[in-house]
Motif scaffolding. Structure first.
Motif, mmCIF file in Angstrom:
data_model
loop_
_atom_site.group_PDB
_atom_site.id
_atom_site.type_symbol
_atom_site.label_atom_id
_atom_site.label_comp_id
_atom_site.label_asym_id
_atom_site.label_seq_id
_atom_site.Cartn_x
_atom_site.Cartn_y
_atom_site.Cartn_z
ATOM 1 N N GLN A 132 32.453 1.711 -3.021
ATOM 2 C CA GLN A 132 31.313 2.391 -2.396
ATOM 3 C C GLN A 132 31.301 2.162 -0.889
ATOM 4 O O GLN A 132 31.033 3.080 -0.105
ATOM 5 C CB GLN A 132 30.011 1.877 -3.013
ATOM 6 C CG GLN A 132 29.806 2.305 -4.456
ATOM 7 C CD GLN A 132 28.611 1.620 -5.091
ATOM 8 O OE1 GLN A 132 28.358 0.434 -4.841
ATOM 9 N NE2 GLN A 132 27.867 2.345 -5.910
ATOM 10 N N GLU A 133 31.610 0.933 -0.475
ATOM 11 C CA GLU A 133 31.613 0.615 0.954
ATOM 12 C C GLU A 133 32.693 1.388 1.699
ATOM 13 O O GLU A 133 32.484 1.857 2.824
ATOM 14 C CB GLU A 133 31.792 -0.892 1.142
ATOM 15 C CG GLU A 133 30.578 -1.702 0.684
ATOM 16 C CD GLU A 133 30.848 -3.194 0.641
ATOM 17 O OE1 GLU A 133 32.008 -3.596 0.896
ATOM 18 O OE2 GLU A 133 29.907 -3.956 0.338
ATOM 19 N N VAL A 134 33.871 1.521 1.084
ATOM 20 C CA VAL A 134 34.942 2.309 1.702
ATOM 21 C C VAL A 134 34.518 3.768 1.821
ATOM 22 O O VAL A 134 34.716 4.412 2.863
ATOM 23 C CB VAL A 134 36.246 2.190 0.885
ATOM 24 C CG1 VAL A 134 37.283 3.201 1.373
ATOM 25 C CG2 VAL A 134 36.808 0.780 0.984
ATOM 26 N N PHE A 135 33.906 4.301 0.754
ATOM 27 C CA PHE A 135 33.454 5.690 0.780
ATOM 28 C C PHE A 135 32.444 5.907 1.903
ATOM 29 O O PHE A 135 32.543 6.876 2.659
ATOM 30 C CB PHE A 135 32.825 6.065 -0.561
ATOM 31 C CG PHE A 135 32.479 7.531 -0.672
ATOM 32 C CD1 PHE A 135 33.333 8.414 -1.297
ATOM 33 C CD2 PHE A 135 31.281 8.014 -0.139
ATOM 34 C CE1 PHE A 135 33.016 9.771 -1.388
ATOM 35 C CE2 PHE A 135 30.956 9.364 -0.224
ATOM 36 C CZ PHE A 135 31.832 10.244 -0.847
ATOM 37 N N LEU A 136 31.483 5.014 2.021
ATOM 38 C CA LEU A 136 30.462 5.171 3.055
ATOM 39 C C LEU A 136 31.060 5.051 4.452
ATOM 40 O O LEU A 136 30.641 5.748 5.380
ATOM 41 C CB LEU A 136 29.361 4.129 2.859
ATOM 42 C CG LEU A 136 28.473 4.335 1.629
ATOM 43 C CD1 LEU A 136 27.562 3.137 1.409
ATOM 44 C CD2 LEU A 136 27.652 5.611 1.764
ATOM 45 N N ALA A 137 32.056 4.178 4.611
ATOM 46 C CA ALA A 137 32.693 4.008 5.927
ATOM 47 C C ALA A 137 33.392 5.285 6.369
ATOM 48 O O ALA A 137 33.443 5.590 7.569
ATOM 49 C CB ALA A 137 33.685 2.844 5.879
ATOM 50 N N TYR A 138 33.942 6.026 5.417
ATOM 51 C CA TYR A 138 34.692 7.239 5.751
ATOM 52 C C TYR A 138 33.957 8.502 5.320
ATOM 53 O O TYR A 138 34.560 9.565 5.206
ATOM 54 C CB TYR A 138 36.079 7.194 5.095
ATOM 55 C CG TYR A 138 36.968 6.118 5.669
ATOM 56 C CD1 TYR A 138 37.703 6.346 6.831
ATOM 57 C CD2 TYR A 138 37.038 4.862 5.080
ATOM 58 C CE1 TYR A 138 38.503 5.356 7.382
ATOM 59 C CE2 TYR A 138 37.834 3.857 5.619
ATOM 60 C CZ TYR A 138 38.565 4.112 6.766
ATOM 61 O OH TYR A 138 39.352 3.126 7.306
ATOM 62 N N ALA A 139 32.656 8.400 5.106
ATOM 63 C CA ALA A 139 31.882 9.529 4.591
ATOM 64 C C ALA A 139 31.984 10.790 5.453
ATOM 65 O O ALA A 139 32.102 11.895 4.908
ATOM 66 C CB ALA A 139 30.418 9.123 4.413
ATOM 67 N N PRO A 140 31.944 10.699 6.798
ATOM 68 C CA PRO A 140 32.049 11.942 7.592
ATOM 69 C C PRO A 140 33.350 12.694 7.323
ATOM 70 O O PRO A 140 33.340 13.915 7.110
ATOM 71 C CB PRO A 140 31.971 11.436 9.037
ATOM 72 C CG PRO A 140 31.205 10.157 8.946
ATOM 73 C CD PRO A 140 31.668 9.528 7.663
ATOM 74 N N ALA A 141 34.469 11.983 7.309
ATOM 75 C CA ALA A 141 35.752 12.644 7.055
ATOM 76 C C ALA A 141 35.821 13.169 5.637
ATOM 77 O O ALA A 141 36.343 14.263 5.380
ATOM 78 C CB ALA A 141 36.904 11.669 7.318
ATOM 79 N N ILE A 142 35.291 12.399 4.690
ATOM 80 C CA ILE A 142 35.292 12.826 3.294
ATOM 81 C C ILE A 142 34.447 14.095 3.134
ATOM 82 O O ILE A 142 34.824 15.031 2.421
ATOM 83 C CB ILE A 142 34.768 11.695 2.388
ATOM 84 C CG1 ILE A 142 35.764 10.524 2.371
ATOM 85 C CG2 ILE A 142 34.508 12.199 0.969
ATOM 86 C CD1 ILE A 142 35.240 9.264 1.709
ATOM 87 N N GLY A 143 33.304 14.134 3.796
ATOM 88 C CA GLY A 143 32.444 15.311 3.717
ATOM 89 C C GLY A 143 33.115 16.547 4.275
ATOM 90 O O GLY A 143 33.025 17.636 3.698
ATOM 91 N N LEU A 144 33.813 16.394 5.412
ATOM 92 C CA LEU A 144 34.533 17.530 5.980
ATOM 93 C C LEU A 144 35.603 18.029 5.015
ATOM 94 O O LEU A 144 35.802 19.232 4.845
ATOM 95 C CB LEU A 144 35.175 17.129 7.318
ATOM 96 C CG LEU A 144 34.206 16.931 8.491
ATOM 97 C CD1 LEU A 144 34.947 16.374 9.703
ATOM 98 C CD2 LEU A 144 33.529 18.248 8.862
#
Length: 223
Positions: A132-144
């Motif tokens: 979850q922490e990794v996902f949140l750290a890269y959330a902007p790129a993941i969302g794009l």
């Protein structure tokens, strides 16, 4: 420019094809395939890869969610569901009812709730929280990647587009504001699963509850 804002979803390691076939998983059976404007290494399941042929994949297209399909069939025989019926609420009511007094659908609902309230033996809560922490750290790129790459490419595939058209979920007759709300609903599911820590994925947690609601919604739409 910040690194996250210069993220290039077209230049991911998973999209880069090694120029030397010796670096491919299996040079004898792996090939380069082009589809919908993308080039990928095709490593068939017949030689240990993860890519299925059309013949292998087609039978899976008719498989939905057997446990929920069975529950919805039983509910249909007992009078059906109202438009706003919450299956989780029904499941909790069924679990609270004496077993001998349960209807067939309640027996299935209680078993469904019991199964999904139990923590699988392989669950590693510390590892889940790190994820979850990794996902949140890269959330902007993941969302794009999700909204501007995978969704657009996925919705361009004819068999997926046919589902979208048949449900009207992200296409007419839905209005633009309804489509936006449904995309935001997807974001809400993601947020519920990552923003509350590992406890959010435990039975009764925000992520657990939202995931089961979405699962039930998809089961209803398939009908």
């Amino acid at each position: 420019m910040l690194p996250m804002l210069s993220f290039n979803s077209l230049n991911l390691p998973s999209n880069r094809i090694p120029s030397d076939p010796n670096d491919w998983p299996d040079a004898a059976t792996t090939s380069i395939r082009s589809k919908f404007g993308e080039r990928h290494l095709w490593h068939p399941s017949s030689s240990g890869g993860h890519h299925l042929s059309t013949r292998e994949l087609e039978p899976h297209r008719s498989v939905g969610d057997p446990p929920l399909d069975e529950i919805l069939d039983a509910l249909s025989l007992e009078g059906g569901l109202g438009a706003g019926t919450d299956l989780l609420v029904l499941a909790h009511r069924a679990a609270a009812a004496p077993p001998a007094a349960r209807t067939p659908s309640q027996t299935l609902l209680a078993a469904f709730l019991r199964e999904h309230s139990a923590v699988p033996p392989w669950a590693d809560w510390a590892q889940l929280e790190r994820g979850q922490e990794v996902f949140l750290a890269y959330a902007p790129a993941i969302g794009l990647s999700l909204y501007y790459r995978s969704l657009i490419a996925g919705f361009s595939i004819p068999k997926i587009a046919a589902v979208i058209r048949s449900t009207g979920y992200l296409s007419p007759p839905s209005r633009p504001d309804q489509v936006l709300q449904r995309l935001l609903d997807t974001g809400q599911l993601i947020a519920a699963c990552v923003a509350y820590g590992a406890d959010g994925l435990r039975a009764g947690g925000e992520g657990w509850t939202t995931a089961l609601h979405v699962r039930a919604l998809h089961a209803k739409v398939r009908r």
